[in-house]
Scaffold this motif. Sequence first.
Motif, PDB file in Angstrom:
ATOM      1  N   HIS A  40     -11.345  24.770 -68.192  1.00  0.00           N
ATOM      2  CA  HIS A  40     -10.161  25.439 -68.730  1.00  0.00           C
ATOM      3  C   HIS A  40      -8.868  24.723 -68.377  1.00  0.00           C
ATOM      4  O   HIS A  40      -7.792  25.332 -68.379  1.00  0.00           O
ATOM      5  N   ARG A  41      -8.961  23.432 -68.036  1.00  0.00           N
ATOM      6  CA  ARG A  41      -7.756  22.675 -67.738  1.00  0.00           C
ATOM      7  C   ARG A  41      -7.819  21.351 -68.485  1.00  0.00           C
ATOM      8  O   ARG A  41      -8.923  20.841 -68.729  1.00  0.00           O
ATOM      9  N   ALA A  42      -6.653  20.818 -68.793  1.00  0.00           N
ATOM     10  CA  ALA A  42      -6.629  19.505 -69.426  1.00  0.00           C
ATOM     11  C   ALA A  42      -7.172  18.475 -68.448  1.00  0.00           C
ATOM     12  O   ALA A  42      -7.010  18.602 -67.233  1.00  0.00           O
ATOM     13  N   TYR A  49      -7.718  18.054 -73.908  1.00  0.00           N
ATOM     14  CA  TYR A  49      -8.181  19.431 -73.793  1.00  0.00           C
ATOM     15  C   TYR A  49      -8.601  19.868 -75.178  1.00  0.00           C
ATOM     16  O   TYR A  49      -7.867  19.653 -76.140  1.00  0.00           O
ATOM     17  N   SER A  50      -9.796  20.459 -75.277  1.00  0.00           N
ATOM     18  CA  SER A  50     -10.295  20.899 -76.569  1.00  0.00           C
ATOM     19  C   SER A  50     -10.289  19.734 -77.553  1.00  0.00           C
ATOM     20  O   SER A  50      -9.803  19.827 -78.671  1.00  0.00           O
ATOM     21  N   SER A  51     -10.805  18.601 -77.111  1.00  0.00           N
ATOM     22  CA  SER A  51     -10.951  17.339 -77.851  1.00  0.00           C
ATOM     23  C   SER A  51      -9.685  16.866 -78.560  1.00  0.00           C
ATOM     24  O   SER A  51      -9.721  16.372 -79.658  1.00  0.00           O
ATOM     25  N   ARG A  52      -8.543  17.061 -77.918  1.00  0.00           N
ATOM     26  CA  ARG A  52      -7.324  16.399 -78.369  1.00  0.00           C
ATOM     27  C   ARG A  52      -6.412  16.240 -77.175  1.00  0.00           C
ATOM     28  O   ARG A  52      -6.525  16.968 -76.195  1.00  0.00           O
ATOM     29  N   SER A  53      -5.526  15.265 -77.251  1.00  0.00           N
ATOM     30  CA  SER A  53      -4.684  14.987 -76.098  1.00  0.00           C
ATOM     31  C   SER A  53      -3.577  16.020 -75.991  1.00  0.00           C
ATOM     32  O   SER A  53      -2.878  16.301 -76.961  1.00  0.00           O
ATOM     33  N   MET A  54      -3.441  16.601 -74.805  1.00  0.00           N
ATOM     34  CA  MET A  54      -2.388  17.591 -74.589  1.00  0.00           C
ATOM     35  C   MET A  54      -1.129  16.926 -74.064  1.00  0.00           C
ATOM     36  O   MET A  54      -0.074  17.511 -74.066  1.00  0.00           O
ATOM     37  N   LEU A  55      -1.271  15.734 -73.583  1.00  0.00           N
ATOM     38  CA  LEU A  55      -0.155  15.104 -72.893  1.00  0.00           C
ATOM     39  C   LEU A  55       0.392  13.965 -73.705  1.00  0.00           C
ATOM     40  O   LEU A  55      -0.340  13.296 -74.420  1.00  0.00           O
ATOM     41  N   LYS A  58       1.804  10.377 -68.825  1.00  0.00           N
ATOM     42  CA  LYS A  58       2.809   9.808 -67.930  1.00  0.00           C
ATOM     43  C   LYS A  58       2.490   8.342 -67.724  1.00  0.00           C
ATOM     44  O   LYS A  58       1.343   8.004 -67.465  1.00  0.00           O
TER      45      LYS A  58
ATOM     46  N   ARG B  33       7.880  21.213 -76.526  1.00  0.00           N
ATOM     47  CA  ARG B  33       6.823  21.374 -75.518  1.00  0.00           C
ATOM     48  C   ARG B  33       7.413  21.030 -74.162  1.00  0.00           C
ATOM     49  O   ARG B  33       8.123  20.052 -74.013  1.00  0.00           O
ATOM     50  N   VAL B  98      -1.425  25.462 -72.039  1.00  0.00           N
ATOM     51  CA  VAL B  98      -2.619  24.731 -71.595  1.00  0.00           C
ATOM     52  C   VAL B  98      -2.458  24.397 -70.121  1.00  0.00           C
ATOM     53  O   VAL B  98      -1.441  23.831 -69.709  1.00  0.00           O
ATOM     54  N   LYS B  99      -3.457  24.749 -69.323  1.00  0.00           N
ATOM     55  CA  LYS B  99      -3.382  24.514 -67.879  1.00  0.00           C
ATOM     56  C   LYS B  99      -3.613  23.038 -67.583  1.00  0.00           C
ATOM     57  O   LYS B  99      -4.408  22.373 -68.259  1.00  0.00           O
ATOM     58  N   LEU B 100      -2.922  22.545 -66.554  1.00  0.00           N
ATOM     59  CA  LEU B 100      -3.000  21.123 -66.235  1.00  0.00           C
ATOM     60  C   LEU B 100      -3.591  20.850 -64.859  1.00  0.00           C
ATOM     61  O   LEU B 100      -3.836  19.707 -64.515  1.00  0.00           O
ATOM     62  N   GLY B 101      -3.783  21.878 -64.037  1.00  0.00           N
ATOM     63  CA  GLY B 101      -4.236  21.643 -62.671  1.00  0.00           C
ATOM     64  C   GLY B 101      -3.083  21.768 -61.697  1.00  0.00           C
ATOM     65  O   GLY B 101      -1.964  22.057 -62.090  1.00  0.00           O
ATOM     66  N   ILE B 112       1.346  23.246 -69.653  1.00  0.00           N
ATOM     67  CA  ILE B 112       2.234  22.840 -70.742  1.00  0.00           C
ATOM     68  C   ILE B 112       2.357  24.030 -71.671  1.00  0.00           C
ATOM     69  O   ILE B 112       1.365  24.656 -72.011  1.00  0.00           O
ATOM     70  N   ASN B 119       2.558  20.807 -82.676  1.00  0.00           N
ATOM     71  CA  ASN B 119       1.552  19.891 -82.124  1.00  0.00           C
ATOM     72  C   ASN B 119       0.758  19.316 -83.288  1.00  0.00           C
ATOM     73  O   ASN B 119      -0.149  19.936 -83.818  1.00  0.00           O
ATOM     74  N   ALA B 121      -1.292  16.724 -83.581  1.00  0.00           N
ATOM     75  CA  ALA B 121      -2.703  16.402 -83.355  1.00  0.00           C
ATOM     76  C   ALA B 121      -3.561  17.656 -83.513  1.00  0.00           C
ATOM     77  O   ALA B 121      -4.586  17.644 -84.193  1.00  0.00           O
ATOM     78  N   LYS B 125      -6.382  18.657 -86.487  1.00  0.00           N
ATOM     79  CA  LYS B 125      -7.734  19.047 -86.141  1.00  0.00           C
ATOM     80  C   LYS B 125      -8.070  20.422 -86.729  1.00  0.00           C
ATOM     81  O   LYS B 125      -9.142  20.642 -87.284  1.00  0.00           O
TER      82      LYS B 125
END
Lengths: 59, 162
Positions: A40-42, A49-55, A58, B33, B98-101, B112, B119, B121, B125
């Motif tokens: 449940h985390r990127a 995340y969920s087969s696409r880039s969330m970021l 950096k 975002r 979306v959680k990042l840790g 985020i 978004n 992307a 999808k």
Amino acid sequence: MPNPKRRHSSTRRDKRRTHYKATASALSACANCGEMKLAHRACPSCGYYSSRSMLIPKS
Amino acid sequence: MRHKVKGVKLNRTASHRKALMRNLATSLIKHKRIKTTLAKAKALKVYIEPIITKAKENDLSAKKYVMELIKEKDVVKTLFNEVVETVSERKGGYTRVVKLGQRLGDAAEMAIIELVDYNEAANLKAAESKEKKEAKAKEKKEKKTEETEEANIVEEKSSKKK
């Protein structure tokens, strides 16, 4: 006020603490890069995340 | 019971919290975002979605209402001119968290928060999966109609025999 009658020995203390254990967190492989990640985390390495880039990664 | 309890305090005084939420909301609309702590992202979601819904009315009173909450005029302009159009199809649920840790230093859970329709992307999808679904549904339908046709033919034959 009631107080402890005797000091607990270090053995007694340590025996109590044998049950304090750290558990390994349940990781699974990232679907994109195969790195281990938390659920449940990127993904921390590729940002997917969920087969696409969330970021926007950096640099 | 936590009936009718909306929002979180975030360990801040009322004025500090108010300022924080305004700043977060302004940033989100400006940048589409933002990265923040999970707690703040969740609080922002509750704060900003009614504002966007109100902005969709797109009249003077809505503008005045939003101006009370978002102090940067440019941002209010982008909200009314640009964001409102982009999210017009959506009835709420404009944001995604979306959680990042955990963050180094204080181990705070980071996240985020983004405006869903910005978004690209994800949208690509979603469109793809929707197409696939529709194609599948179509195929199924065709198969069904074929089957029923065949059944009809068989029925006709049997009725003719009689």
